[in-house]
Design an enzyme around this catalytic site. Structure first.
Site, PDB file in Angstrom:
ATOM      1  N   GLU A 127      24.075 -26.087  21.307  1.00 13.72           N
ATOM      2  CA  GLU A 127      23.659 -26.557  19.983  1.00 13.72           C
ATOM      3  C   GLU A 127      23.036 -25.419  19.157  1.00 13.72           C
ATOM      4  OE1 GLU A 127      21.127 -29.970  20.698  1.00 13.72           O
ATOM      5  OE2 GLU A 127      22.860 -31.294  20.902  1.00 13.72           O
TER       6      GLU A 127
ATOM      7  N   GLU B 176      27.429 -34.358  25.423  1.00 18.10           N
ATOM      8  CA  GLU B 176      26.227 -35.086  25.834  1.00 18.10           C
ATOM      9  C   GLU B 176      26.202 -36.434  25.137  1.00 18.10           C
ATOM     10  OE1 GLU B 176      22.628 -32.878  25.134  1.00 18.10           O
ATOM     11  OE2 GLU B 176      23.467 -30.995  25.882  1.00 18.10           O
TER      12      GLU B 176
END
Length: 477
Positions: A118, A263
């Site tokens: 991220e 995720e």
């Protein structure tokens, strides 16, 4: 080297025919007392997880995955991006050590390299914008040079905040304006190299940051008011978020790029909406949602996903929120938190970790004779929580049922267990005592810690034995 060529050829064949089955899990290791690698791998295998996503390329972890057949995504932490972006030699060295060696020598089924984690989060304020794409390019070149370009694919796990909708509907989706050109360049590179776009989607976070978010829309029960977008109807946030990405890709010429859900999950503690029932409801709903291979309105077909996460991590940063340490479907010691049918076991339930060794059944609590008005209470509790984990305390948490004395005892015990139950860790001045009576109350579990694990040994050793060995060595030296 003939068997190595056969191994690589077999993986290439599987890639070409698109064999992707089963659910994956994220295996994070930010824990004060991690389970032995072998114990976790056994947990993965007995619950028939066929894929695992790592956040680094720890050698002991990868060796434990040797010859299991489990498909592995290894990770490159964000703090390594700069060095890999600036040096092709560094990228080649990283691939040789962390990918090639484990495939050829240890027979680890590495299929992806996750470059960063991220890295474009808005909270990073652009820190990794200059280095992520160059690092991705260098790792890809290094994989090609190592003869692994068609076997191991690169990707960047991105948060869903890299795209947005101008209309509030999936069809209004496009990449975030301030990084749009960069993301499109990365998307083109992934497409050119047959690699997937990886995205992390968290309905819980939407609920956490927005008190007006429609709770039912986070789940898969069909209880929320549906949203219509042209000919498509959306009954849950996951499908809408996913298809916002699909629209963003399609608008920019890459509508067929494979998507991996890197995720997805729901925490069980640390916030009023992070609880066992919501977590079970969400994760079971998601598993049922993807089980039939129906996909989403814009992308029919199987969904490739990794649950977040496998096990709780009590050493994670709580800057995003106290819930960060509670994403696991298993507790820190490998116990299932709730009934969850992954569709992989005969029992339809999660199978707990086996052969987990605990410290003695004793706890550190506040003395009955100690006064709540003692001036040492506040600094002692602050000290304990600062060096241990008190994220289960507070409104709406699993230990929200405790009174003031219970909160103090919980903090003392958390510190005591984190320090492996050494006697001096329960010496809060005139406030604490060690007890053999379990102080757990209602939904609040006062933990006894597992025995320390020493990486590379892959076993848990009694603390007394370790201390004894150290004393002996010091005596000899």
């Amino acid at each position: 080297m003939g068997w190595v060529s056969m191994w690589i050829g077999m993986i290439q064949l599987l890639w070409l025919v698109g064999v992707v089955s089963g659910i994956g899990a994220n295996w994070g290791t930010q824990a004060s007392h991690p389970l032995p690698h072998g114990t976790v791998v056994r947990l993965l295998r007995e619950n028939r997880f066929q894929k695992v996503k790592l956040f680094d390329a720890d050698s002991s972890t990868l060796r434990a995955l040797s010859k299991t057949g489990i498909e592995v995504m290894v990770g490159i932490p964000n703090d390594m991006l700069k060095s890999l972006a600036g040096s092709m030699k560094a990228a080649e060295k990283w691939v040789a050590k962390n990918v090639s060696q484990h495939i050829s020598t240890n027979n680890v089924n590495i299929r992806y390299v996750a470059v960063g984690n991220e890295p474009f989060l808005e909270t990073y304020n652009g820190t990794f914008l200059p280095t992520t794409f160059p690092a991705l390019q260098n790792i890809q070149s290094a994989l090609i040079k190592a003869g692994l370009g068609s076997v191991v694919k690169v990707t960047i796990p991105l948060n869903a905040d890299v795209y947005e909708s101008s209309t509030g509907l999936p069809s209004g989706g496009d990449f975030r304006a301030n990084i749009r050109d960069l993301v499109i360049a990365i998307v083109k590179f992934l497409s050119d190299n047959g690699a997937p776009f990886t995205v992390n989607i968290y309905p819980f976070i939407s609920l956490y940051i927005d008190s007006n978010f429609p709770v039912e829309y986070a789940f898969f029960d069909g209880n929320s008011s549906p949203i219509s977008d042209g000919g498509a109807t959306y009954y849950n946030m996951f499908d809408a978020n996913h298809d916002t990405l699909v629209w963003a890709l399609q608008k920019n010429g890459y509508g067929n790029l494979p998507i991996i859900i890197g995720e997805i999950g729901w925490p069980t503690d640390g916030d009023r909406n992070a609880n066992l029932e919501y977590a079970r409801r969400f994760n079971q709903g998601f598993m049922s949602h993807i089980a039939g291979g129906k996909g989403t309105p814009m992308r029919p077909g199987p969904i490739d996903a990794y649950l977040f996460s496998l096990i709780d991590e009590d050493a994670k940063s709580i800057d995003p929120g106290n819930f960060e340490r509670h994403w696991g479907i298993f507790t820190f010691d490998g116990l299932p938190k709730y009934q969850l049918n992954l569709g992989t076991t005969n029992s339809g339930s999660l199978i707990p970790a086996r052969s987990v060794h605990y410290l003695d059944r004793k706890w550190c609590v506040m003395k009955p004779s100690a006064s709540l008005d003692d001036p040492q209470v506040a600094p002692s509790m602050s000290y304990a929580c600062g060096l241990a984990d008190c994220t289960s305390l507070g409104y709406g948490t699993s230990c929200g049922v405790l009174d003031a004395r219970g909160n103090i005892s919980y903090a003392f015990n958390s510190y005591y267990q984190r320090q492996d139950q050494i006697e001096s860790a329960c010496k809060f001045p005139n406030l604490s005592m060690i007890t053999n009576k379990d102080p757990s109350f209602g939904s609040c579990r006062f933990e006894t810690m597992i025995q320390p694990y020493f990486a590379g040994v892959d076993s848990q050793r009694p603390l007394g034995l370790v201390v004894g060995v150290l004393i002996l060595l010091l005596t000899i030296l």
